[in-house]
Design a protein around this motif. Structure first.
Motif, PDB file in Angstrom:
ATOM      1  N   TYR A 198      -5.875 -25.182 -31.143  1.00 44.56           N
ATOM      2  CA  TYR A 198      -5.958 -23.759 -30.437  1.00 44.56           C
ATOM      3  C   TYR A 198      -6.947 -24.252 -29.381  1.00 44.56           C
ATOM      4  O   TYR A 198      -7.720 -25.421 -28.236  1.00 44.56           O
ATOM      5  N   ARG A 199      -6.161 -22.948 -28.187  1.00 47.54           N
ATOM      6  CA  ARG A 199      -6.927 -23.105 -27.015  1.00 47.54           C
ATOM      7  C   ARG A 199      -7.864 -21.352 -26.708  1.00 47.54           C
ATOM      8  O   ARG A 199      -6.333 -20.669 -27.076  1.00 47.54           O
ATOM      9  N   HIS A 200      -8.930 -21.150 -26.874  1.00 54.41           N
ATOM     10  CA  HIS A 200      -9.179 -19.436 -27.459  1.00 54.41           C
ATOM     11  C   HIS A 200      -9.364 -19.016 -25.679  1.00 54.41           C
ATOM     12  O   HIS A 200     -11.308 -19.311 -25.052  1.00 54.41           O
ATOM     13  N   PHE A 201      -8.638 -18.183 -24.992  1.00 57.44           N
ATOM     14  CA  PHE A 201      -9.499 -17.891 -23.811  1.00 57.44           C
ATOM     15  C   PHE A 201     -10.312 -16.631 -24.271  1.00 57.44           C
ATOM     16  O   PHE A 201     -10.146 -15.877 -24.717  1.00 57.44           O
TER      17      PHE A 201
ATOM     18  N   GLN B 140     -13.563 -21.003 -24.519  1.00 58.29           N
ATOM     19  CA  GLN B 140     -13.830 -20.565 -25.734  1.00 58.29           C
ATOM     20  C   GLN B 140     -14.152 -21.911 -26.187  1.00 58.29           C
ATOM     21  O   GLN B 140     -13.041 -21.636 -27.473  1.00 58.29           O
ATOM     22  N   THR B 141     -14.732 -23.253 -25.780  1.00 56.32           N
ATOM     23  CA  THR B 141     -14.867 -24.097 -27.383  1.00 56.32           C
ATOM     24  C   THR B 141     -16.257 -24.640 -28.165  1.00 56.32           C
ATOM     25  O   THR B 141     -16.577 -25.156 -28.411  1.00 56.32           O
TER      26      THR B 141
ATOM     27  N   ARG C  52     -22.470 -14.172 -21.774  1.00 55.49           N
ATOM     28  CA  ARG C  52     -22.270 -15.809 -21.972  1.00 55.49           C
ATOM     29  C   ARG C  52     -23.262 -16.883 -22.883  1.00 55.49           C
ATOM     30  O   ARG C  52     -23.534 -17.159 -22.992  1.00 55.49           O
ATOM     31  N   ILE C  53     -21.622 -17.357 -23.282  1.00 61.17           N
ATOM     32  CA  ILE C  53     -22.205 -18.369 -24.810  1.00 61.17           C
ATOM     33  C   ILE C  53     -21.972 -19.385 -24.366  1.00 61.17           C
ATOM     34  O   ILE C  53     -21.538 -20.699 -23.685  1.00 61.17           O
ATOM     35  N   VAL C  54     -22.170 -20.191 -24.871  1.00 64.96           N
ATOM     36  CA  VAL C  54     -22.181 -22.232 -25.373  1.00 64.96           C
ATOM     37  C   VAL C  54     -21.350 -22.066 -25.566  1.00 64.96           C
ATOM     38  O   VAL C  54     -20.183 -21.529 -26.662  1.00 64.96           O
ATOM     39  N   GLY C  55     -20.571 -23.174 -24.978  1.00 63.39           N
ATOM     40  CA  GLY C  55     -19.664 -23.135 -25.080  1.00 63.39           C
ATOM     41  C   GLY C  55     -18.198 -23.338 -23.989  1.00 63.39           C
ATOM     42  O   GLY C  55     -17.100 -23.184 -24.385  1.00 63.39           O
TER      43      GLY C  55
ATOM     44  N   ALA D 256     -19.691 -10.945 -16.350  1.00 58.23           N
ATOM     45  CA  ALA D 256     -20.851 -11.459 -16.874  1.00 58.23           C
ATOM     46  C   ALA D 256     -21.071 -12.627 -17.737  1.00 58.23           C
ATOM     47  O   ALA D 256     -21.061 -14.043 -17.721  1.00 58.23           O
ATOM     48  N   ILE D 257     -19.379 -13.292 -17.137  1.00 56.22           N
ATOM     49  CA  ILE D 257     -19.243 -14.833 -17.306  1.00 56.22           C
ATOM     50  C   ILE D 257     -19.943 -15.804 -16.705  1.00 56.22           C
ATOM     51  O   ILE D 257     -20.020 -16.574 -16.414  1.00 56.22           O
TER      52      ILE D 257
END
Length: 267
Positions: free
Chosen positions: A138-141, A149-150, A233-236, A263-264
């Motif tokens: 998967y690649r999650h945008f 998002q990884t 703004r999250i980790v990964g 925000a990102i």
């Protein structure tokens, strides 16, 4: 040579801005038939589906099977844990007639470069009755078309291709598949990716879509979402520098400025 049925479910495609056409047309070249279960909607989703199908070339138009359904929102059990999504997915799978069933959700798209290898892998494992399924990466945008998002909270792979056996069913909230008695499937891992665009919408659209989806997990409680829809703004988070599927090019180009969430920022 094995045959392949594509299948998907959709409801409120316009209201929630699903990339439905892109999803269907990304998988269609791989399929001998394609089953679309269309839930009774609050918008013109059924007309949209007929429009998408009507615009296909004749050789692909004849692959399509449209089934109308009504989601049982009045059943509390169906609206706990997202079970209603698995039930609708199983309606679609039960109408597949090919050797293999390839499931894409309406916000998932395949890259054209992966199709030959997927077809080759399905044909390769078809004679091996010990293999039940194929897992895709998967690649999650997230919040923008150029942000991935990884983190560990984003699932890295899922079963999306299964043998067409009646005792293989969609489980939980249609995230994956198992045998009907709960046993796990024996699966092989493909190098192909599913491009997941479920978290790429303008913030307000993300809010109403998240509220509805969360209500499927909490028996109609649209307040359960809280601020889940807000891009953070999250980790990964990493920048995506590869190519999107060809069918997504116009959507990516037209939505790049309006969807990108400040925000990102630059990760």
């Amino acid at each position: 040579v094995s045959t392949i049925s594509g299948f998907t479910i959709i409801r409120n495609a316009i209201k929630f801005d699903f990339p439905l056409q892109e999803s269907i047309t990304s998988l269609l070249p791989l399929c001998d038939e394609f089953v679309i279960v269309v839930g009774a909607s609050e918008d013109a989703t059924l007309s949209l589906v007929h429009s998408i199908v009507g615009g296909l070339p004749q050789n692909e138009f004849k692959k399509i099977k449209i089934i109308e359904s009504v989601w049982p929102f009045d059943d509390p059990k169906a609206c706990e844990g997202g079970q209603i999504l698995a039930e609708q997915t199983n309606i679609a799978k039960m109408n597949c007639t090919s050797d293999w069933c390839f499931y894409l959700q309406a916000d998932e798209v395949l890259h054209e470069n992966d199709l030959p290898n997927l077809k080759s892998l399905i044909n390769k494992i078809h004679p091996d009755s010990t293999v039940d399924a194929i897992v895709l990466k998967y690649r999650h945008f997230y919040g923008a078309y150029d942000v991935l998002q990884t983190s560990r909270s984003a699932y890295r792979r899922e079963i999306r291709v299964v043998r067409n056996l009646p005792h293989i069913v969609s489980t939980g909230d249609a995230q994956s598949f198992r045998f009907s008695d709960g046993r796990k499937l024996t699966a092989v891992l493909s190098d192909a990716y599913v491009y997941h665009y479920g978290w790429v919408r303008p913030q307000e659209l993300m809010r109403i879509k998240t509220q509805f989806m969360d209500s499927l997990y909490h028996a109609g409680d649209t307040e359960a979402s809280g601020t889940n829809h807000v891009y953070k703004r999250i980790v990964g988070l990493t920048h995506f520098t590869c190519t999107h599927p060809r069918v997504m090019q116009n959507r990516v180009k037209n939505g790049a400025d309006s969807i990108h969430c400040p925000a990102i920022g630059k990760t």
